[in-house]
Design a protein around this motif. Structure first.
Motif, PDB file in Angstrom:
ATOM      1  N   GLY A 184     -17.778  58.758  16.238  1.00 33.56           N
ATOM      2  CA  GLY A 184     -16.586  59.020  15.439  1.00 33.56           C
ATOM      3  C   GLY A 184     -15.791  60.083  16.002  1.00 33.56           C
ATOM      4  N   CYS A 185     -16.181  60.920  16.856  1.00 30.61           N
ATOM      5  CA  CYS A 185     -15.323  62.045  17.233  1.00 30.61           C
ATOM      6  C   CYS A 185     -14.811  61.943  18.683  1.00 30.61           C
ATOM      7  CB  CYS A 185     -16.328  63.383  17.439  1.00 30.61           C
ATOM      8  SG  CYS A 185     -15.485  64.608  17.964  1.00 30.61           S
ATOM      9  N   PRO A 186     -13.339  61.729  18.896  1.00 29.55           N
ATOM     10  CA  PRO A 186     -12.975  61.541  20.298  1.00 29.55           C
ATOM     11  C   PRO A 186     -13.184  62.443  21.240  1.00 29.55           C
ATOM     12  CG  PRO A 186     -11.228  60.912  18.523  1.00 29.55           C
ATOM     13  CD  PRO A 186     -12.389  61.724  17.940  1.00 29.55           C
ATOM     14  N   ALA A 187     -13.275  63.572  20.931  1.00 26.49           N
ATOM     15  CA  ALA A 187     -13.422  64.587  21.853  1.00 26.49           C
ATOM     16  C   ALA A 187     -14.972  64.421  22.407  1.00 26.49           C
ATOM     17  CB  ALA A 187     -13.613  66.018  21.157  1.00 26.49           C
ATOM     18  N   ALA A 188     -16.109  64.314  21.518  1.00 31.99           N
ATOM     19  CA  ALA A 188     -17.199  64.067  22.111  1.00 31.99           C
ATOM     20  C   ALA A 188     -17.425  62.647  22.750  1.00 31.99           C
ATOM     21  CB  ALA A 188     -18.257  64.031  20.856  1.00 31.99           C
ATOM     22  N   ASP A 241      -8.524  70.750  23.763  1.00 32.91           N
ATOM     23  CA  ASP A 241      -9.528  71.064  23.046  1.00 32.91           C
ATOM     24  C   ASP A 241     -10.988  70.681  23.640  1.00 32.91           C
ATOM     25  OD1 ASP A 241      -8.102  72.498  21.189  1.00 32.91           O
ATOM     26  OD2 ASP A 241      -7.772  70.559  19.867  1.00 32.91           O
ATOM     27  N   THR A 242     -10.843  69.520  24.303  1.00 33.43           N
ATOM     28  CA  THR A 242     -12.346  68.808  24.664  1.00 33.43           C
ATOM     29  C   THR A 242     -12.638  69.504  25.646  1.00 33.43           C
ATOM     30  OG1 THR A 242     -11.149  66.619  24.247  1.00 33.43           O
ATOM     31  CG2 THR A 242     -13.035  66.388  25.578  1.00 33.43           C
ATOM     32  N   PHE A 243     -12.111  70.144  26.806  1.00 34.21           N
ATOM     33  CA  PHE A 243     -12.858  70.691  27.799  1.00 34.21           C
ATOM     34  C   PHE A 243     -12.204  72.405  27.876  1.00 34.21           C
ATOM     35  CE2 PHE A 243     -13.283  66.405  28.832  1.00 34.21           C
ATOM     36  CZ  PHE A 243     -14.536  66.183  29.028  1.00 34.21           C
TER      37      PHE A 243
END
Length: 274
Positions: free
Chosen positions: A81-85, A218-220
């Motif tokens: 459910g989490c695009p970043a993950a 935010d992701t990396f």
């Protein structure tokens, strides 16, 4: 005609239909997660972020005695459910390809994984660690990549403690929160008291930051590749290696780690959300 255990034929048919229906729903949902994961992979490739990051990933290979043969991933999060993950998982899969580490040699743990997510990981050929190690995973003589994006400081500290020797540390590559950033953000007395193994290894660490990209800020963010060249480790003071007490964090405020005793709570939460 009655079935074993007293179930009649109609009831058995209903049970089978329900089981087939649930299995079908899980297959559809798992397929949807895999499609979104493929989209995340395509995004990383088309954006140029992976190509720019691959250089940072290759950097430690020149200093390491041998390339990673195994991989351990902590703290990936709810990638369904989490695009970043999901982008972090896609990045991990690209890493395994780049380093030629077979999926079955990559083990993952996150107490937040749902049963559905665990099934997707297994479908990808990855392994799930059977228990919460709290980051205390020894390399056991094999060069190992640890993928720990946005994990808590205690996990890195525990990992270093578990491999506190020149021989073991020189076989490790860590992709995760910048050690330099940790040093800059924490008071030196807090770093040395609560995360002493991070503090002690800083002078024996090489670090290359992943490139910044507007799509993945935010992701990396604050993510670096860390490795520990043998010659730098041998140059540290002998006293550095004498203290090998297991970290306890009794006086640590805002401890960013899920402890073993919290596992049941997380499993119960994951079961209700799967």
């Amino acid at each position: 005609m009655a079935a074993a255990g007293g179930w009649n034929l109609a009831g058995g048919q209903q049970q089978r239909r329900r089981r087939r229906g649930k299995a079908g729903e899980e297959a559809v949902e798992g397929g949807a997660v895999l499609r979104r994961l493929q989209e995340a992979r395509d995004d990383l490739l088309s954006s140029g972020f992976w190509a720019a990051s691959a250089g940072a990933v290759r950097a430690p290979l020149a200093d390491c005695a041998e390339p990673p043969a195994h991989c351990v991933c902590y703290g990936l999060g709810r990638f369904s459910g989490c695009p970043a993950a999901r982008h972090q998982l896609a990045f991990l899969l690209l890493l395994l390809e780049e380093l030629r580490v077979p999926p079955e040699r990559c083990a993952l743990f996150d107490p937040a994984f749902t049963a559905r997510e665990a099934a997707v990981l297994e479908q990808l050929g990855l392994r799930l660690l059977p228990e919460n190690e709290e980051g205390k995973h020894g390399v056991e003589g094999s060069a190992t990549l640890f993928y720990m994006v946005h994990c808590g400081k205690a996990l890195y500290n525990n990992l270093l403690w578990s491999n506190w020797s020149t021989g073991a540390l020189s076989k490790m590559v860590i992709i995760g929160n910048s050690f330099r950033g940790i040093e800059e953000r924490l008071l030196s007395r807090v770093l040395e008291r609560d995360y002493s193994y991070i503090a002690k290894v800083l002078k024996g660490t090489e670090e290359v930051a992943l490139p910044t990209h507007p799509r993945y800020l935010d992701t990396f963010n604050d993510t670096s590749v860390h490795w520990f060249p043998l010659q730098k480790l041998k140059g540290l003071s002998p006293e550095v290696w004498n203290f090998v007490e297991e970290p306890m964090y009794q006086d640590c405020e805002d401890l960013e780690i899920i402890l073993k005793e919290d596992r049941a709570k997380w499993h119960s939460l994951a079961a209700t959300e799967s």
